[in-house]
Design a protein around this motif. Structure first.
Motif, PDB file in Angstrom:
ATOM      1  N   ILE A 108       5.266  10.272   5.139  1.00 40.90           N
ATOM      2  CA  ILE A 108       4.138  10.051   6.046  1.00 40.90           C
ATOM      3  C   ILE A 108       3.570  11.349   6.589  1.00 40.90           C
ATOM      4  CG2 ILE A 108       5.547   9.770   8.119  1.00 40.90           C
ATOM      5  CD1 ILE A 108       2.315   7.855   7.153  1.00 40.90           C
ATOM      6  N   PHE A 171      -1.836   1.519   1.740  1.00 37.33           N
ATOM      7  CA  PHE A 171      -0.551   2.087   2.142  1.00 37.33           C
ATOM      8  C   PHE A 171      -0.471   2.260   3.657  1.00 37.33           C
ATOM      9  CE2 PHE A 171       1.878   5.793   3.451  1.00 37.33           C
ATOM     10  CZ  PHE A 171       3.136   5.495   2.952  1.00 37.33           C
ATOM     11  N   ASP A 174      -0.209  -1.116   5.450  1.00 35.69           N
ATOM     12  CA  ASP A 174       1.134  -1.689   5.356  1.00 35.69           C
ATOM     13  C   ASP A 174       2.135  -0.903   6.188  1.00 35.69           C
ATOM     14  OD1 ASP A 174       0.074  -3.532   3.637  1.00 35.69           O
ATOM     15  OD2 ASP A 174       0.911  -2.656   1.813  1.00 35.69           O
ATOM     16  N   PHE A 175       1.968   0.421   6.244  1.00 29.24           N
ATOM     17  CA  PHE A 175       2.895   1.269   6.992  1.00 29.24           C
ATOM     18  C   PHE A 175       2.830   0.989   8.494  1.00 29.24           C
ATOM     19  CE2 PHE A 175       3.594   5.216   9.416  1.00 29.24           C
ATOM     20  CZ  PHE A 175       4.926   5.454   9.102  1.00 29.24           C
ATOM     21  N   TYR A 176       1.619   0.864   9.005  1.00 27.70           N
ATOM     22  CA  TYR A 176       1.449   0.663  10.444  1.00 27.70           C
ATOM     23  C   TYR A 176       1.541  -0.807  10.857  1.00 27.70           C
ATOM     24  CZ  TYR A 176       0.045   5.543  10.842  1.00 27.70           C
ATOM     25  OH  TYR A 176       0.030   6.911  10.818  1.00 27.70           O
ATOM     26  N   ASP A 181       6.142  -3.952   4.619  1.00 25.45           N
ATOM     27  CA  ASP A 181       6.513  -2.632   4.111  1.00 25.45           C
ATOM     28  C   ASP A 181       5.656  -2.291   2.892  1.00 25.45           C
ATOM     29  OD1 ASP A 181       8.659  -1.958   5.903  1.00 25.45           O
ATOM     30  OD2 ASP A 181       9.820  -3.532   4.934  1.00 25.45           O
ATOM     31  N   PRO A 182       5.304  -1.004   2.741  1.00 30.52           N
ATOM     32  CA  PRO A 182       4.437  -0.604   1.624  1.00 30.52           C
ATOM     33  C   PRO A 182       5.181  -0.497   0.302  1.00 30.52           C
ATOM     34  CG  PRO A 182       4.879   1.272   3.073  1.00 30.52           C
ATOM     35  CD  PRO A 182       5.546   0.092   3.689  1.00 30.52           C
ATOM     36  N   GLY A 204       9.291   1.585   5.844  1.00 30.42           N
ATOM     37  CA  GLY A 204       8.467   2.550   6.569  1.00 30.42           C
ATOM     38  C   GLY A 204       7.831   3.480   5.562  1.00 30.42           C
ATOM     39  N   ASP A 205       8.202   4.762   5.607  1.00 28.36           N
ATOM     40  CA  ASP A 205       7.670   5.714   4.625  1.00 28.36           C
ATOM     41  C   ASP A 205       8.766   6.259   3.719  1.00 28.36           C
ATOM     42  OD1 ASP A 205       8.944   7.234   6.622  1.00 28.36           O
ATOM     43  OD2 ASP A 205       7.728   8.981   6.153  1.00 28.36           O
TER      44      ASP A 205
END
Length: 360
Positions: A108, A171, A174-176, A181-182, A204-205
Motif C-alpha cells: 500500500i 484495488f 476493496d482495500f479500504y 479483501d483485494p 489488506g495489502d
C-alpha cells in the motif's frame, strides 16, 4: 459589453494556458510499466524499474529500462531520472507490478504514491510477479514492446478469460472497504514469455494465498461476471466431453438470520453455447446430464474455495460487506473474529446450454 466579456474570457484562457508545463513528446521518456522488487527486507529498500518503449523509424519497438533504489515510490522515480537523458513521465502508465516478497510485506505504501498522482489514471492494472520484476521487464516480449504485451496479456485474460476485473480503482476500493479483501493477477516469467499463473488474494495489502489457474473459472464466477468465457466438462461414465463457450454468468446472494447469526446462500447462474462435443450427437438427454455435471462441479469447487478463504481469514467475495449492509448495528469485529470462520455458506448453481450450433 458583450465584446468585453468575450475578450476577458479569451485573455484568461491564454493566461491559464501559459501556466501549464509544456512537454514535447520527442523530448521526454514516456513510461508504460513500473515494477518494484523488495531487495533488502531489513532496510525496506525497494528496486524500482521503469519501462520506456522507444519507437524506431522502421516501426519496431526497443525497450529501455531505468532502475533505482529507495523506500518511496516517487523517490525511486526521482533517482531513476539520473540515468535518463530526458525526463521520465508517467502519464501513460498502464501497469504496475510487485514481486512476491514485496507483496508479503505490503504494497500500500507504493500504491499510495500512485493514487496521489493526478497524471495517473485509476484504470491502470496492478499485478504480482513470481520472481524478479526487473528480470521480466528487461525481457523482449511481443512485437509492440514488452509494456504493451504485458498490459494486453492481463486485459485479454480479464475480458475474455478467467481473471476477475481489477485495476487501481478496484484495488483501492476493496482495500479500504470494510468486509472485502483485494485480489490481483499473478504473473511468472518463463524462458521467452510471461504467463498468468493464478490470482493472489491479499489480506489488506499483504499476500495471504493464491488461487491456481484451474480454479479461476469458479473464483471469477463468485466475485465477478462472465460475459465471454469457456468451460470444459467430461462425463466420467463414458469419457464423452463437451466444451461450452460464450459463457455468461450472474450471481445472487441471500442472507438469512437466526439468533443474530447469519447464513449465506450464493446462487450462480450460467448460460452458454455448445462449442464442441466428442460424441456422435448431443441429444437433449445428454445435454441435461452435462448441465448437471457442470452444476455439481461449480458447487463442489466453489464451496471448497470458500472453505479455504474462511480458514485463511480472507474475504475476496466481500461477504462481510454484504452481511453488514443487511443488518443494522452489525458487529463487524465479532463477524471477523468469531462468525466468518465458521459461518454456513451454501452454493447453488443453475447451468443452461442454450444453443448447440447449426449442426443440430
Amino acid at each position: 459589453m458583450q465584446i468585453l466579456k468575450v475578450f476577458l474570457c479569451v485573455l484568461f484562457s491564454l493566461l491559464l494556458t501559459g501556466c501549464l508545463e509544456k512537454e514535447i513528446v520527442d523530448d521526454i521518456n514516456i513510461e508504460t510499466v513500473e515494477g518494484f522488487d523488495l531487495i533488502n527486507e531489513s532496510d525496506e529498500e525497494v528496486l524500482g524499474t521503469f519501462l520506456v518503449p522507444i519507437y524506431q523509424a522502421d516501426k519496431t519497438v526497443v525497450n529501455e529500462t531505468f532502475s533505482a533504489v529507495s523506500n518511496l515510490n516517487k523517490d525511486i522515480l526521482r533517482n531513476a531520472q539520473k540515468e535518463s537523458s530526458a525526463p521520465i513521465v508517467n502519464g501513460s502508465l498502464e501497469l504496475v507490478m510487485f514481486n512476491m516478497p514485496l507483496a508479503e510485506k505490503g504494497i500500500i505504501q507504493l500504491v499510495d504514491g500512485l493514487q496521489r498522482d493526478s497524471s495517473i489514471g485509476t484504470g491502470l492494472y496492478l499485478a504480482i510477479v513470481e520472481g524478479e520484476v526487473k528480470e521480466l521487464l528487461t525481457q523482449d516480449l511481443g512485437t509492440r514492446g514488452t509494456g504493451d504485451h504485458l498490459f494486453n496479456l492481463i486485459k485479454h485474460n480479464i475480458e475474455r478469460r478467467d481473471v476477475p476485473k481489477t485495476n487501481l480503482h478496484i484495488f483501492l476500493s476493496d482495500f479500504y472497504q470494510e468486509g472485502k479483501d483485494p485480489s490481483l493477477p499473478l504473473l511468472r516469467k518463463t524462458e521467452d514469455k510471461a504467463e498468468i499463473i493464478g490470482v493472489v488474494v491479499l489480506k489488506g495489502d499483504k499476500y495471504e494465498m493464491s488461487i491456481p489457474t484451474e480454479s479461476l473459472f469458479y473464483f471469477k464466477a463468485l466475485v465477478d461476471k462472465y460475459s465471454n468465457g469457456s468451460m470444459f466438462v467430461e462425463d466420467p461414465d463414458d469419457g464423452e466431453y463437451i466444451s461450452v463457450r460464450s459463457i455468461e454468468t450472474d450471481k445472487q446472494l441471500e442472507v438469512s438470520w437466526k439468533n443474530d447469526i447469519p447464513s449465506i446462500n450464493i446462487k450462480i447462474r450460467v448460460d452458454g453455447m455448445l462449442r464442441e462435443f466428442s460424441g456422435l450427437k448431443a441429444t437433449q438427454k445428454k445435454l441435461e446430464k452435462f448441465q448437471k455435471l457442470f452444476e455439481d462441479k461449480i458447487i463442489k469447487e466453489s464451496q471448497s474455495m470458500i472453505k479455504e478463504f474462511q480458514e485463511k481469514g480472507v474475504d475476496p467475495l466481500g461477504l462481510g460487506y454484504e452481511v453488514k449492509s443487511r443488518k443494522r448495528g452489525f458487529d463487524f469485529k465479532k463477524w471477523e473474529e468469531q462468525i466468518y470462520p465458521t459461518v454456513k455458506i451454501d452454493v447453488d448453481a443453475e447451468v443452461r446450454i442454450i444453443s448447440t450450433g447449426i449442426a443440430e
